[in-house]
Design an enzyme around this catalytic site. Structure first.
Site, PDB file in Angstrom:
ATOM      1  N   HIS A 165      40.629 -26.044  18.708  1.00 38.17           N
ATOM      2  CA  HIS A 165      39.230 -25.950  18.266  1.00 38.17           C
ATOM      3  C   HIS A 165      38.975 -24.500  17.863  1.00 38.17           C
ATOM      4  CE1 HIS A 165      38.211 -29.909  20.097  1.00 38.17           C
ATOM      5  NE2 HIS A 165      39.211 -29.586  20.905  1.00 38.17           N
ATOM      6  N   GLU A 207      41.354 -37.952  28.153  1.00 39.14           N
ATOM      7  CA  GLU A 207      41.406 -36.592  28.708  1.00 39.14           C
ATOM      8  C   GLU A 207      40.782 -36.674  30.101  1.00 39.14           C
ATOM      9  OE1 GLU A 207      38.819 -33.734  26.779  1.00 39.14           O
ATOM     10  OE2 GLU A 207      39.775 -32.010  27.758  1.00 39.14           O
TER      11      GLU A 207
HETATM   12  N1  ADE Z   1      35.703 -29.512  22.509  1.00 40.92           N
HETATM   13  C1  ADE Z   1      36.410 -28.397  22.664  1.00 40.92           C
HETATM   14  N2  ADE Z   1      37.377 -28.582  23.568  1.00 40.92           N
HETATM   15  C2  ADE Z   1      37.280 -29.863  23.991  1.00 40.92           C
HETATM   16  C3  ADE Z   1      37.999 -30.648  24.911  1.00 40.92           C
HETATM   17  N3  ADE Z   1      39.028 -30.174  25.624  1.00 40.92           N
HETATM   18  N4  ADE Z   1      37.595 -31.916  25.109  1.00 40.92           N
HETATM   19  C4  ADE Z   1      36.565 -32.401  24.440  1.00 40.92           C
HETATM   20  N5  ADE Z   1      35.863 -31.698  23.555  1.00 40.92           N
HETATM   21  C5  ADE Z   1      36.218 -30.438  23.330  1.00 40.92           C
HETATM   22 ZN    ZN Z   2      40.281 -30.580  22.330  1.00 41.20          ZN
END
Ligand code: ADE
Ligand code: ZN
Length: 335
Positions: A16, A197
């Site tokens: 990101h 995640e």
């Molecule tokens: N935006 C930036 N990093 C992120 C992550 N690890 N999970 C979800 N959204 C994100």
């Molecule tokens: Zn991410």
């Protein structure tokens, strides 16, 4: 192994840009743009980077992005990241940006995308680093906002290769964006999504089935569903895993408990990535090293993360072949 990892050719697929905002640049941009930030020193910023879950990180991450105002700021942010890539021997990178984080503050879509794009073009010409740009929808916002963002991206189809889905996974399942993704596919965008995640393995299946994604961002909770793991192996669906991020956000307690090497050995197309390196303590070399230190691996296994990333990338067949040969040559010279 440290030198082997340092010089190994690398490909990053989960990064990101807003997550590369180092405290030093945050302070410089706050001053340049006369923006108030709730920190008095760089040390104080680093002290604040202690997270207990994804949301506690996102709250600070969105706040940090407030210092990004002008096109030059987005250029500087992206350029600083590309210089890090150069230092870590990252030859190709596919980077995310979150337009809604900026348009919600009155920054135009053009300002954001033009600054990023200019740096990516310069990265290719001056540093020899190729790249692709992926636009993420913030899943805590509604479908209407995502549709509006997709519309804003239309004049920039030549700069954006794919759409993704990020932000708070729990409470915002992939199904919420089924129609947006269908539309994006019709418009010619490739698709990825954060899934598995913090959220359950079912989010991975849902993202595959409803959003028709071609690779999964994170996906580490796939281990909870053996049938899904078998599907990911047989269909060669890539996972862009972010080891240091997963430790910082408490997805795993320790790197020794991380499942990335287990997944690699089961035959999954897993890759190593840095996610938000300014917040999670490291770029690509740091992530590779953290995994290799906690899980004894052969050089071939470490290089397999690069071979997997090349295969999972959005570059052409001939570019993939070129990177594969570069990586294989490096491995042959450093057995
Ligand atoms: N935006 C930036 N990093 C992120 C992550 N690890 N999970 C979800 N959204 C994100
Ligand atoms: Zn991410």
């Amino acid at each position: 192994m440290k030198e082997f990892i340092q010089s190994l050719p690398k490909v990053e697929l989960h990064l990101h840009l807003e997550g590369t905002l180092e405290p030093e640049l945050m302070f410089a941009l706050a001053k340049r743009n006369d923006v108030d930030i709730p920190f008095n020193s760089i040390d104080q910023v680093r002290d604040a980077y202690s997270f207990h879950n994804l949301q506690s990180f996102l709250d600070i991450y969105y706040q940090g992005a407030n210092v990004l105002i002008n096109e030059q700021d987005f250029f500087d942010l992206t350029w600083a990241y590309l210089r890090r890539c150069q230092g870590d021997n990252v030859l190709h990178t596919e980077v995310f940006f979150d337009p809604q984080t900026h348009t919600a503050r009155g920054i135009s879509f053009e300002t954001v995308v033009n600054g990023i794009h200019r740096a990516l073009v310069q990265g290719a010409t001056e540093l020899g680093i190729s790249s692709k740009l992926i636009m993420c929808f913030l899943r805590h916002l509604d479908e209407e906002s995502a549709f509006k963002t997709l519309q804003q991206a239309q004049p920039h189809r030549d700069k954006i290769v794919a759409v993704g889905l990020d932000s708070s996974e729990i409470g915002h399942p992939p199904a919420k964006f089924e129609r947006v993704f269908k539309n994006a596919i019709t418009l010619g965008f490739l698709t990825v999504a954060h899934a598995g995640e913090e959220g359950a393995a079912s989010n991975i299946s849902e993202a595959l089935n409803l959003l028709q994604i071609t690779r999964i961002d994170h996906g580490v909770r796939c281990s909870e569903d053996e049938t899904l793991v078998k599907q990911l192996v047989s269909e060669r669906i890539p996972l862009t895993v972010c080891p240091l991020s997963n430790i910082k956000l408490k997805v795993f307690d320790t790197m020794a408990q991380h499942n990335i090497v287990e997944l690699l050995r089961k035959g999954l197309c897993v890759t190593i990535n840095s996610d938000d390196p300014a917040y999670f303590g490291g770029y690509m070399v740091d992530n590779f090293s953290a995994v290799a230190n906690a899980h004894p691996m052969s050089k071939m296994e470490i290089a397999q993360f690069t071979f997997n990333a090349i295969a999972a990338s959005f570059i052409s067949k001939s570019e993939k072949e070129r990177l594969r040969i570069v990586t294989q040559s490096y491995l042959d010279l450093h057995p």
